[in-house]
Design a protein around this motif. Structure first.
Motif, mmCIF file in Angstrom:
data_model
loop_
_atom_site.group_PDB
_atom_site.id
_atom_site.type_symbol
_atom_site.label_atom_id
_atom_site.label_comp_id
_atom_site.label_asym_id
_atom_site.label_seq_id
_atom_site.Cartn_x
_atom_site.Cartn_y
_atom_site.Cartn_z
ATOM 1 N N VAL A 75 0.838 -1.205 0.000
ATOM 2 C CA VAL A 75 0.000 0.000 0.000
ATOM 3 C C VAL A 75 0.868 1.249 0.000
ATOM 4 O O VAL A 75 0.557 2.235 -0.684
ATOM 5 C CB VAL A 75 -0.949 -0.010 1.219
ATOM 6 N N ALA A 76 1.957 1.241 0.733
ATOM 7 C CA ALA A 76 2.862 2.395 0.759
ATOM 8 C C ALA A 76 3.435 2.669 -0.623
ATOM 9 O O ALA A 76 3.539 3.834 -1.048
ATOM 10 C CB ALA A 76 3.989 2.147 1.766
ATOM 11 N N TYR A 77 3.803 1.609 -1.349
ATOM 12 C CA TYR A 77 4.329 1.799 -2.700
ATOM 13 C C TYR A 77 3.267 2.377 -3.630
ATOM 14 O O TYR A 77 3.538 3.299 -4.412
ATOM 15 C CB TYR A 77 4.836 0.467 -3.252
ATOM 16 N N LEU A 78 2.054 1.864 -3.534
ATOM 17 C CA LEU A 78 0.971 2.380 -4.379
ATOM 18 C C LEU A 78 0.736 3.860 -4.121
ATOM 19 O O LEU A 78 0.672 4.672 -5.065
ATOM 20 C CB LEU A 78 -0.307 1.586 -4.112
ATOM 21 N N LEU A 79 0.592 4.236 -2.855
ATOM 22 C CA LEU A 79 0.310 5.635 -2.529
ATOM 23 C C LEU A 79 1.467 6.541 -2.921
ATOM 24 O O LEU A 79 1.250 7.641 -3.464
ATOM 25 C CB LEU A 79 0.018 5.763 -1.028
ATOM 26 N N ALA A 80 2.700 6.108 -2.657
ATOM 27 C CA ALA A 80 3.863 6.946 -2.969
ATOM 28 C C ALA A 80 3.998 7.194 -4.466
ATOM 29 O O ALA A 80 4.371 8.299 -4.890
ATOM 30 C CB ALA A 80 5.135 6.292 -2.426
ATOM 31 N N THR A 81 3.678 6.203 -5.290
ATOM 32 C CA THR A 81 3.794 6.383 -6.743
ATOM 33 C C THR A 81 2.627 7.171 -7.320
ATOM 34 O O THR A 81 2.811 7.994 -8.223
ATOM 35 C CB THR A 81 3.868 5.015 -7.440
ATOM 36 N N GLN A 82 1.429 6.958 -6.802
ATOM 37 C CA GLN A 82 0.252 7.606 -7.381
ATOM 38 C C GLN A 82 0.128 9.073 -6.986
ATOM 39 O O GLN A 82 -0.665 9.810 -7.575
ATOM 40 C CB GLN A 82 -1.013 6.860 -6.964
ATOM 41 N N LEU A 83 0.890 9.517 -6.003
ATOM 42 C CA LEU A 83 0.874 10.935 -5.642
ATOM 43 C C LEU A 83 1.476 11.800 -6.731
ATOM 44 O O LEU A 83 1.226 13.021 -6.770
ATOM 45 C CB LEU A 83 1.645 11.162 -4.337
ATOM 46 N N SER A 140 -5.157 13.971 -7.594
ATOM 47 C CA SER A 140 -6.052 14.468 -6.537
ATOM 48 C C SER A 140 -6.832 13.320 -5.909
ATOM 49 O O SER A 140 -7.046 13.299 -4.684
ATOM 50 C CB SER A 140 -7.020 15.506 -7.118
ATOM 51 N N PHE A 141 -7.264 12.376 -6.743
ATOM 52 C CA PHE A 141 -7.994 11.215 -6.225
ATOM 53 C C PHE A 141 -7.137 10.448 -5.225
ATOM 54 O O PHE A 141 -7.609 10.079 -4.130
ATOM 55 C CB PHE A 141 -8.413 10.310 -7.387
ATOM 56 N N TRP A 142 -5.882 10.214 -5.550
ATOM 57 C CA TRP A 142 -5.008 9.451 -4.665
ATOM 58 C C TRP A 142 -4.592 10.262 -3.444
ATOM 59 O O TRP A 142 -4.304 9.690 -2.384
ATOM 60 C CB TRP A 142 -3.800 8.917 -5.421
ATOM 61 N N HIS A 143 -4.556 11.586 -3.583
ATOM 62 C CA HIS A 143 -4.335 12.413 -2.398
ATOM 63 C C HIS A 143 -5.487 12.222 -1.402
ATOM 64 O O HIS A 143 -5.269 12.156 -0.187
ATOM 65 C CB HIS A 143 -4.220 13.891 -2.788
ATOM 66 N N ILE A 179 -7.431 9.534 -1.197
ATOM 67 C CA ILE A 179 -7.314 8.183 -0.645
ATOM 68 C C ILE A 179 -6.289 8.152 0.479
ATOM 69 O O ILE A 179 -6.532 7.593 1.564
ATOM 70 C CB ILE A 179 -6.929 7.169 -1.742
ATOM 71 N N MET A 180 -5.148 8.773 0.245
ATOM 72 C CA MET A 180 -4.106 8.792 1.272
ATOM 73 C C MET A 180 -4.583 9.549 2.512
ATOM 74 O O MET A 180 -4.327 9.119 3.652
ATOM 75 C CB MET A 180 -2.830 9.435 0.726
ATOM 76 N N ALA A 181 -5.301 10.659 2.307
ATOM 77 C CA ALA A 181 -5.818 11.426 3.442
ATOM 78 C C ALA A 181 -6.799 10.584 4.260
ATOM 79 O O ALA A 181 -6.765 10.610 5.501
ATOM 80 C CB ALA A 181 -6.494 12.704 2.946
ATOM 81 N N LEU A 182 -7.661 9.813 3.584
ATOM 82 C CA LEU A 182 -8.619 8.972 4.290
ATOM 83 C C LEU A 182 -7.923 7.866 5.071
ATOM 84 O O LEU A 182 -8.312 7.546 6.207
ATOM 85 C CB LEU A 182 -9.621 8.372 3.300
ATOM 86 N N VAL A 183 -6.894 7.270 4.473
ATOM 87 C CA VAL A 183 -6.129 6.229 5.172
ATOM 88 C C VAL A 183 -5.482 6.806 6.424
ATOM 89 O O VAL A 183 -5.502 6.197 7.501
ATOM 90 C CB VAL A 183 -5.076 5.622 4.230
ATOM 91 N N ILE A 184 -4.925 8.009 6.294
ATOM 92 C CA ILE A 184 -4.279 8.656 7.435
ATOM 93 C C ILE A 184 -5.299 8.988 8.525
ATOM 94 O O ILE A 184 -5.065 8.747 9.712
ATOM 95 C CB ILE A 184 -3.535 9.929 6.977
#
Length: 559
Positions: free
Chosen positions: A385-393, A402-405, A407-412
C-alpha cells in the motif's frame, strides 16, 4: 522510479508529524488497558516461577489479598535470570527466551509495574521505523518516498499500536523480521553488484548479519521458521530455481542461523513428544471465527480498528474498502515492478499465514487467538500500500493525483482516529477472554467487603491474576485447589465465584443456603454472586455480635 527519489517538503513534514503522533500514541496510557492473561504469564516467566509453583503457593484454600500475587508478577530476589529461562524450558518452550531475558533485565532496572513492563515494548517499537526505512530502501532502491510513506503508515497503524503496548514478544518479532529481511535483500544485491569483483569480505559480513538476525528472530518467536521459508522461496524465485552461488551462500547462512537455534529446538521437540505420550492432556476452548470474515477483519485492522463487527454495516463497508485498496495495491506492484520486488512481498504475505489457514479450511473456522501470527502478512500488505500511494501521488493527470491524495488522506485519518481511540481505551479486542474484566472489577469493587472464590482449573488461573490488577485492596481472594468446598467467613458482605462448573456452584449454594445470581457472563467465563438468605443473615449477625474476638483471631491473614 526516478520521480520517487525525492519527496516534496509537504510530504516530509507529513511523515514527521505522523511519526511524532505514532510515538505519542505508543507511550500514552500504558497502564490504562487490561493487563490480560497472556501478559500475566509474561510477568510470571520474568519472575522465574513456573505456573505449578504459583498454583501450589496461592491455590491452597486460604484467604489472601491482592498483594500475594506480586511475588509471581515480576523480578524478585528469590529467583534469577536463569530461573526465567528454565521456567520457559519447563512449561512454555513454544516461547523462546530472548524477549523474556530482555524483559527481566528491564524490570530489574525500571520496576515491575504495568507501565514499566509495557514501556519495553513501546521502546522496542521505535526500532520499527529505521528498520522499515532500510527494508524499503533495499527493496525499491529509493531514498525517501516509499520508505517515508511506509514509516507513516506503520506509525499510525492500529494493529502495530496494539502490540507496541503489550507485554509480549510480538513487536520485537516484527523488528527481527524487518532486520533479517533487509539484510537478506542487502546481501543479494551485493551478490549481484560484486559478481565480477567477488569482494568476499563485504559479502561475508552481510551474509553473517543475515545469519545472526535469523537466529535472533528464531529466539524471539518460533514462527520465524515460516518467515525463513518465505525467504528461501524468494531466493529460489530470484535465482529462477537454479543452484547459483547466491543460493549456496544463502543456504549456508540459513543453516548457521538454524544451528544457532538448535539448543532451543531440542527443548521444543522434547516437550512435543512428551505431550504426545502424556495421558494428562488439557483441552483448551478457543473462540472460532469463519476464516474469510476473520481475514477480512484483520486486514482492515491494519489501517482502521473501530467496531468492525459483522453486524455493523459501516464496519463492513470500511472492511470492503480496505480489501479493495489492498487487492489493488498487490495487483499494481505485481504489474509495474520487477519480479524481484513483487515476489518478495507476495511470499512475505502468503507463506507465513498458510500453516494457519490450511488446517482450518476443512472446518471453515479459525482460532481468534492467531492474530499475532499474521504480523509478517501485515508488514507485506503495508509495504504494498505504501508503494501504491507513494507512486500515485505523482503519476497521471491532475485529477488522478487528486484522487489518490484523497485516498491517502482517508487512510491517514482512519489510522489517526483508530490509534487515538485504541490508545485511550480501557480494553480492546486483543484482550481475548479478559475483555470484560473492567466490567467484572467494577461489579466486585462496588461491594463493601467482597470475597472472590476461584479454583485454578482451565483459564481461571490466568483470569484471577488479570483481575488482581483491577480489584481494589479491600477485595480478598479465596483460592481453592481442585474445586474443594471452601470455608466462607461470615465477615464478607458479598461472595463472588469465578467461572465455576455448574455442579460446584450448586454444591456451595446448597451448603451455605445462598441465593445465586449470575452478575456477569460472556463467551469465556461467568461471575456468580452469592447472597445470604434473610434468616441465615440474621443468625450470622447475632453470631458476629457475640464472638467478635474469636473471628478476629481466626482470620489473622486479613488486615
Amino acid at each position: 522510479m526516478h520521480h520517487l527519489k525525492f519527496a516534496p517538503s509537504w510530504l516530509r513534514f507529513l511523515i514527521i508529524f505522523l511519526l511524532t503522533m505514532g510515538i505519542l500514541f505508543r507511550f500514552s496510557n500504558l497502564d490504562g488497558k487490561v493487563f490480560w492473561q497472556d501478559e500475566t504469564f509474561t510477568s510470571l516467566r520474568i519472575s522465574g516461577y513456573t505456573a505449578n509453583e504459583a498454583k501450589q503457593q496461592l491455590f491452597n484454600n486460604r484467604i489472601v489479598g491482592g498483594e500475594s500475587f506480586a511475588q509471581f508478577q515480576g523480578a524478585n530476589p528469590e529467583k534469577s535470570l536463569n530461573d526465567t529461562i528454565m521456567s520457559l524450558a519447563k512449561q512454555d518452550s513454544q516461547h523462546p527466551p530472548l524477549y523474556y531475558i530482555i524483559a527481566r533485565l528491564w524490570v530489574e532496572i525500571f520496576g515491575n509495574s504495568v507501565t514499566a513492563i509495557r514501556s519495553l515494548s513501546a521502546c522496542i517499537s521505535l526500532l520499527v521505523f529505521p528498520c522499515i526505512y532500510w527494508l524499503c530502501r533495499e527493496l525499491f532502491n529509493v531514498p525517501l518516498s516509499v520508505s517515508g510513506v511506509a514509516i507513516a503508515l506503520m506509525a499510525i497503524s492500529p494493529i502495530h499500536l496494539v502490540y507496541a503496548q503489550e507485554a509480549q514478544e510480538y513487536i520485537l518479532w516484527l523488528v527481527t523480521i524487518l532486520l533479517s529481511s533487509a539484510s537478506l535483500l542487502r546481501a543479494m544485491r551485493l551478490e549481484d553488484e560484486l559478481a565480477e569483483e567477488r569482494q568476499k569480505p563485504d559479502l561475508f559480513a552481510i551474509w553473517s548479519l543475515y545469519a545472526v538476525t535469523l537466529a535472533i528472530s528464531l529466539y524471539t518467536f518460533i514462527w520465524s521458521a515460516f518467515v525463513a521459508v518465505a525467504h528461501a522461496i524468494y531466493v529460489m524465485i530470484t535465482a529462477k530455481f537454479k543452484f547459483t552461488e547466491t543460493v549456496r551462500t544463502y543456504l549456508l547462512a540459513s543453516l548457521v542461523g538454524f544451528l544457532a537455534f538448535m539448543p532451543w529446538i531440542t527443548i521444543v521437540i522434547g516437550d512435543f513428544f512428551q505431550f504426545l505420550i502424556s495421558a494428562d492432556k488439557t483441552i483448551t476452548q478457543f473462540d472460532l471465527i469463519p476464516i474469510f470474515p476473520f481475514l477480512s477483519m484483520q486486514l482492515s485492522r491494519t489501517f482502521f480498528d473501530i467496531d468492525l463487527s459483522s453486524e455493523n454495516p459501516l464496519g463492513n463497508l470500511i472492511a470492503l474498502s480496505f480489501l479493495i485498496l489492498v487487492g489493488y495495491s498487490i495487483y499494481f506492484i505485481c504489474r509495474v515492478t520487477n519480479y524481484k520486488v513483487w515476489s518478495f512481498i507476495i511470499t512475505l504475505i502468503v507463506v507465513p499465514v498458510l500453516p494457519i489457514i490450511l488446517p482450518d479450511l476443512i472446518t471453515g473456522s479459525i482460532r481468534a487467538s492467531t492474530e499475532p501470527y499474521l504480523i509478517p502478512s501485515y508488514l507485506g500488505i503495508q509495504i504494498a500500500v505504501a508503494y501504491l500511494l507513494a507512486t500515485q501521488l505523482y503519476n497521471g493527470s491532475r485529477s488522478r493525483r487528486s484522487f489518490w491524495h484523497i485516498i491517502m488522506a482517508l487512510v491517514i485519518i482512519c489510522g489517526l482516529i483508530s490509534s487515538k481511540v485504541s490508545s485511550q481505551a480501557e480494553t480492546w479486542w486483543n484482550k481475548g477472554m479478559n475483555y470484560g474484566n473492567p466490567q467484572v472489577a467494577q461489579i466486585i469493587n462496588q461491594s463493601n467487603r467482597p470475597l472472590l472464590i476461584s479454583d485454578a482449573l482451565g483459564n481461571n488461573y490466568g483470569n484471577v491474576f488479570s483481575l488482581s490488577y483491577l480489584l481494589e485492596p479491600k477485595v480478598r481472594f479465596l483460592l481453592v485447589n481442585n474445586q474443594k468446598i471452601p470455608k466462607i467467613s461470615d465477615r464478607f458482605t458479598d461472595v463472588f465465584l469465578l467461572n465455576p462448573s455448574e455442579a460446584w456452584g450448586k454444591i456451595i449454594e446448597k451448603k451455605y443456603k445462598f441465593k445465586t445470581d449470575i452478575v456477569y457472563s460472556d463467551n469465556y467465563y461467568s461471575i456468580w454472586k452469592f447472597t445470604k438468605t434473610r434468616n441465615l443473615r440474621r443468625r450470622n449477625i447475632s453470631s458476629n455480635n457475640q464472638l467478635p474476638t474469636e473471628l478476629s483471631t481466626k482470620q489473622t491473614i486479613l488486615p
